[in-house]
Design an enzyme around this catalytic site. Structure first.
Site, PDB file in Angstrom:
ATOM      1  N   HIS A   1      26.208   8.148  39.473  1.00  0.00           N
ATOM      2  CA  HIS A   1      27.020   8.208  38.256  1.00  0.00           C
ATOM      3  C   HIS A   1      26.203   8.437  36.993  1.00  0.00           C
ATOM      4  O   HIS A   1      26.725   8.219  35.896  1.00  0.00           O
ATOM      5  CB  HIS A   1      27.818   6.907  38.083  1.00  0.00           C
ATOM      6  CG  HIS A   1      29.010   6.801  38.969  1.00  0.00           C
ATOM      7  ND1 HIS A   1      30.216   7.401  38.683  1.00  0.00           N
ATOM      8  CD2 HIS A   1      29.193   6.165  40.150  1.00  0.00           C
ATOM      9  CE1 HIS A   1      31.092   7.136  39.636  1.00  0.00           C
ATOM     10  NE2 HIS A   1      30.501   6.391  40.537  1.00  0.00           N
TER      11      HIS A   1
ATOM     12  N   LYS B   1      35.494   4.957  24.453  1.00  0.00           N
ATOM     13  CA  LYS B   1      34.548   4.910  25.574  1.00  0.00           C
ATOM     14  C   LYS B   1      33.476   3.875  25.235  1.00  0.00           C
ATOM     15  O   LYS B   1      33.455   3.344  24.133  1.00  0.00           O
ATOM     16  CB  LYS B   1      33.914   6.278  25.834  1.00  0.00           C
ATOM     17  CG  LYS B   1      33.350   6.948  24.593  1.00  0.00           C
ATOM     18  CD  LYS B   1      32.922   8.377  24.891  1.00  0.00           C
ATOM     19  CE  LYS B   1      34.105   9.331  24.970  1.00  0.00           C
ATOM     20  NZ  LYS B   1      34.335   9.891  26.285  1.00  0.00           N
ATOM     21  N   ARG B   2      32.614   3.578  26.174  1.00  0.00           N
ATOM     22  CA  ARG B   2      31.519   2.649  25.889  1.00  0.00           C
ATOM     23  C   ARG B   2      30.726   3.111  24.667  1.00  0.00           C
ATOM     24  O   ARG B   2      30.581   4.306  24.441  1.00  0.00           O
ATOM     25  CB  ARG B   2      30.564   2.570  27.086  1.00  0.00           C
ATOM     26  CG  ARG B   2      31.001   1.691  28.207  1.00  0.00           C
ATOM     27  CD  ARG B   2      29.896   1.552  29.255  1.00  0.00           C
ATOM     28  NE  ARG B   2      29.475   2.846  29.779  1.00  0.00           N
ATOM     29  CZ  ARG B   2      28.241   3.326  29.716  1.00  0.00           C
ATOM     30  NH1 ARG B   2      27.272   2.645  29.131  1.00  0.00           N
ATOM     31  NH2 ARG B   2      27.946   4.507  30.247  1.00  0.00           N
TER      32      ARG B   2
ATOM     33  N   LYS C   1      26.666   9.004  23.923  1.00  0.00           N
ATOM     34  CA  LYS C   1      28.072   9.386  23.748  1.00  0.00           C
ATOM     35  C   LYS C   1      28.367   9.817  22.315  1.00  0.00           C
ATOM     36  O   LYS C   1      29.421  10.361  22.021  1.00  0.00           O
ATOM     37  CB  LYS C   1      28.996   8.241  24.186  1.00  0.00           C
ATOM     38  CG  LYS C   1      28.891   7.943  25.690  1.00  0.00           C
ATOM     39  CD  LYS C   1      29.770   6.780  26.100  1.00  0.00           C
ATOM     40  CE  LYS C   1      29.592   6.399  27.554  1.00  0.00           C
ATOM     41  NZ  LYS C   1      30.195   7.358  28.496  1.00  0.00           N
TER      42      LYS C   1
ATOM     43  N   THR D   1      36.184  10.230  32.118  1.00  0.00           N
ATOM     44  CA  THR D   1      37.570  10.233  32.595  1.00  0.00           C
ATOM     45  C   THR D   1      38.548  10.056  31.438  1.00  0.00           C
ATOM     46  O   THR D   1      39.719  10.395  31.583  1.00  0.00           O
ATOM     47  CB  THR D   1      37.817   9.135  33.646  1.00  0.00           C
ATOM     48  OG1 THR D   1      37.368   7.866  33.150  1.00  0.00           O
ATOM     49  CG2 THR D   1      37.109   9.455  34.956  1.00  0.00           C
TER      50      THR D   1
ATOM     51  N   LYS E   1      42.463  11.665  30.850  1.00  0.00           N
ATOM     52  CA  LYS E   1      43.649  10.887  30.463  1.00  0.00           C
ATOM     53  C   LYS E   1      44.250  11.441  29.169  1.00  0.00           C
ATOM     54  O   LYS E   1      45.470  11.569  29.035  1.00  0.00           O
ATOM     55  CB  LYS E   1      43.265   9.416  30.285  1.00  0.00           C
ATOM     56  CG  LYS E   1      42.802   8.741  31.562  1.00  0.00           C
ATOM     57  CD  LYS E   1      42.034   7.461  31.271  1.00  0.00           C
ATOM     58  CE  LYS E   1      41.282   6.999  32.504  1.00  0.00           C
ATOM     59  NZ  LYS E   1      40.229   6.017  32.202  1.00  0.00           N
TER      60      LYS E   1
END
Length: 805
Positions: free
Chosen positions: A348, A534-535, A540, A642, A646
């Site tokens: 991952h 998200k985290r 990110k 993900t 969504k």
């Protein structure tokens, strides 16, 4: 199942009397929720028992999905939907003067995960059952999970998430299935009379692993699989070893929280013990089941598949070896052959530094038998391939190196399959991150792009949109999400575009009310809702989002009459407790929000909302209301993502780098229905190769960036003297590891394109429709079917009749 409203009401009344000796007029939502939970469990209990018996009777091969995280969210409405009684229950409760949503509010999110890894595992559990596949989850029953996030003076504060305070309606304790797990002490090998070696344990500690099973219901197909979560207890025989409070606290810590702080020795020891605890308990449980089949152990892989979700469960490999050799007295050669055929592994992460490693001394001390086996696995790997492959290659790929045990190396070498989770990710694993292993085992590498359980993220999270889809394309999409593509036929239909836009607007109004209630911030539903959820991690690039927001702020300060749409920038993210830099970014975002939200010159044109305690339930509020989906990680860093799927399913338009699954989203929606910016992965690696990137040079040549970054340290943004300096230093002093400044201009241009597109209402509505129509490509139903066929070699139960194309 079939059931009338009256039958449901009578069942509820009877259960309420039995459980609380009261009538509905006297009951609280808490009491009614627990009664409803017991009624729902009764509805699926026969199917749960029948499913298990069917698997046993048919001797079907089953997959066991090992994951340190599961993030299922609330289960009440999901269970009602999958039973096919959601509307009946809603109507029945209304006639009893209760609102289903009030009961949903009573239920706590199961605090068993952090982010994408745990949500993916839960989506897979849903889809495995819904596809009629024989499968089980295996994880840890955390007492408090990760943490409950609160903001105090803009700082993240971590509080215990006491999700089990009022019990868990859905779990069933299975005392009879408990197993013992050994830790610590010393292990030496004693030669027996027949010449075989047998391990002898001294001064070890034994803990009891007690399973709590949760039913995972398939979508209206009578299949009910099991998520088994392990909780730790002291065996009666070991009470004397745990006399002091400290001793008891150490054992209780084992299943207390997800991801103990591994910045210190105690935290690392607890985390390693956690990993072995649920692995050992799970593998022992599997072997106990296999014994019931009375089959030769050499055929284990024909009946059992064990999937290692990321490296946390990689100890499945030496634990299976231990059981086969120590308990069943198989030879090393036979045991390793069986183990490799049973195990499969999903990677991952693209970042090599994130691949899990454990100090040899810690492994030796905490798990001595595991270390003995791992050491031998490493020795035999080197012996097998030395002389066959380049010596340097073997040294780079061995399990034990530089005083550390490399868990990913073990997972790849001693499993039969290694997969990435998006095409780009899998290609980078083969070409860069795990290239040496691809040279050794090319046939083992494959891609399985992630997917989402679309029932939850459409039918449950966005019922108004779902109704529009039903009216427009029929209901087959609820069973087979690929039928969403029928929506493409309506891209020019003004009536359908309007209905979808109205549904979106209603969702925005609901989210605006939630924001007002929970933060006091008033936002306009007419604004663009721009969402990044998200985290919180540097790669990110939430910070890149903030840099653009600050540019918009200064543009409006200079020219309050500047044209453009109102924007509400919505963040949801937790930072790991020990991740100081990520927590600094949270503080900076919150203080920028305070500045901008209260600046009269801006007049509400920009708002920043950072919602506390992001979890599945909050995501279900945010995602249906989103106009823009921020997927802005540095290309080559995000494995898949993900939230992108969504948000796409709910009609948001994606602004993205070509990273992770964004590449595949672009491929299915087309260049005109996504907004792409930034460096490509090839350009990122070329930059690494040339080693000539200078963030300071970009800063010095850009008055805009100078103004923004200076604002973080010169007092323009108050209350961030330390955190603002940390952010600026990360970009300038430490040369901007994730190339935010390099991508800034491209990102600003992409955001300007978003603004222009949104101003053309029909064009935006068409883009939104086409994103929904193409989202079926990212169903976890399809993903798990590919796992089932290519990796696990399991088949749907015979009575499962859903047609798949």
């Amino acid at each position: 199942m079939t059931m009338t409203v009256n039958e449901f009401k009578e069942e509820m009344k009877q259960r309420l009397k039995e459980k609380y000796a009261m009538d509905f007029k006297d009951a609280s939502p808490q009491e009614v929720f627990h009664v409803l939970g017991s009624v729902v469990k009764a509805y699926y209990s026969d199917a749960w028992s029948d499913t298990w018996k069917d698997y046993l009777r048919a001797e079907q091969k089953q997959v066991y999905y090992f994951s340190i995280e599961f993030l299922p969210g609330k289960m009440l409405k999901s269970n009602l939907l999958n039973l096919g009684i959601l509307e009946v229950v809603k109507e029945g409760l209304a006639e009893l003067d209760f609102d289903l949503e009030d009961l949903v509010d009573v239920e706590k999110d199961m605090a068993l995960g952090n982010g994408g890894l745990g949500r993916l595992a839960s989506c897979f559990m849903d889809s495995i059952a819904s596809c009629g596949l024989p499968g089980n989850g295996n994880g840890i029953r955390y007492d408090y999970g990760l943490f409950k996030q609160r903001f105090v003076d803009g700082y993240q504060v971590e509080l215990p998430d006491e999700w089990l305070r009022n019990g868990n309606t859905w779990e069933v304790r299975k005392e009879s299935k408990a197993v013992d797990v050994r830790f610590g002490g010393q292990v030496w090998m004693k030669e027996m009379a027949d010449g075989k070696l047998k391990p002898v344990y001294e001064n070890d500690r034994i803990l009891r692993a007690v399973p709590y099973d949760t039913a995972i219901l398939g979508y209206q197909n009578h299949i009910v699989n099991t998520l088994r979560l392990w909780s730790v207890e002291i065996p009666a025989s070991q009470e004397d070893q745990y006399r002091s409070i400290d001793d008891r606290r150490q054992f209780e810590d084992l299943t207390a929280v997800l991801y103990p702080d591994d910045s210190n020795e105690h935290g690392r020891r607890v985390r390693l013990a956690q990993e072995y605890f649920f692995v050992s308990a799970g593998v022992q449980s599997i072997m106990r089941y296999f014994k019931k089949l009375n089959k030769p152990l050499t055929l284990l892989n024909e009946y059992v598949a064990i999937h290692i979700n990321d490296t946390h469960p990689a100890l499945c490999i030496p634990e299976m070896m231990r059981i086969l050799m120590d308990d069943y007295e198989l030879s090393w050669e036979v045991a390793v052959s069986i183990t490799t055929k049973v195990m499969s592994y999903t990677n991952h992460t693209i970042m090599a530094e994130a691949l899990e490693k454990w100090p040899v001394e810690l492994m030796k001390d905490a798990l001595p038998r595991m270390y003995q086996i791992i050491e031998e696995l490493d020795r035999r790997f080197v012996a097998t391939y030395s002389g066959v492959w380049d010596a340097d290659l073997i040294q780079r790929t061995r399990i034990i190196q530089n005083g550390q045990v490399h868990m990913a190396h073990m997972a790849i070498i001693y499993s039969h399959s290694t997969n990435g989770v998006a095409k780009l990710h899998s290609d980078l694993l083969k070409e860069v991150v795990l290239h040496d292993f691809y040279v050794l085992f090319p046939e083992r590498f494959n891609n399985k792009t992630n997917g989402i359980a679309q029932r939850r993220w459409s039918q449950l999270a966005n019922p108004e949109m779902a109704e529009v889809l039903d009216e427009t394309i029929g209901k087959s999409w609820r069973q087979d999400s690929d039928d969403l593509k029928l929506l493409k036929n309506y891209v020019e239909d003004e009536a359908v575009l309007t209905k979808l836009a109205v549904a979106k607007q209603h969702n925005k109004q609901k989210l605006a009310s939630y924001i007002k209630e929970h933060t006091g911030i008033e936002v306009s539903p007419e604004a663009i809702f721009d969402v990044q959820i998200k985290r919180l991690h540097a790669y990110k690039r939430q910070l890149l989002n903030l840099l653009h927001i600050m540019k918009c702020y200064f543009d409006l300060k200079d020219n309050p009459q500047k044209e453009g749409n109102q924007r509400v920038f919505i963040f949801g993210a937790k930072a790991a407790p020990s991740y100081t830099y990520a927590k600094a970014i949270i503080k900076v975002i919150n203080e920028c929000a305070n500045l901008i939200n209260h600046d009269p010159d801006i007049n509400g044109r920009i708002k920043i909302v950072f919602l506390e305690n992001y979890n599945v339930t909050l995501a279900e509020q945010i995602i249906p209301a989103a106009d823009v989906s921020e997927q802005i990680s540095l290309a080559s860093k995000e494995a898949s993502g993900t939230s992108n799927m969504k948000l796409m399913l709910n009609g948001a338009v994606t602004i993205a780098t070509l990273d992770g699954a964004n590449v595949e989203i672009r491929d299915v929606v087309g260049d005109d229905n996504i907004v792409i910016f930034g460096m490509t992965e090839a350009e990122v690696y070329a930059c690494y190769e040339s080693n000539d990137y200078s963030a300071m040079k970009i800063y010095e040549e850009s008055p805009i960036l100078q103004r923004i970054l200076n604002a973080f340290v010169d007092g323009t943004v108050p209350n961030i003297q330390y955190e603002g300096q940390a952010v600026v230093d990360s970009l300038l002093k430490y040369n901007d590891e994730y190339f935010l400044l390099r991508d800034f201009a491209s990102y600003v241009a992409a955001q300007e394109q978003i603004d222009r597109l949104y101003s053309d209402k029909k064009r935006w509505q068409q883009m939104s429709l086409l994103n929904i129509a193409n989202a079926g490509r990212f169903s976890s139903d399809d993903t798990v079917m590919r796992y089932a066929e290519d990796i696990w070699q399991i088949e749907p139960v015979e009575k499962y009749t859903k047609k798949r194309t």
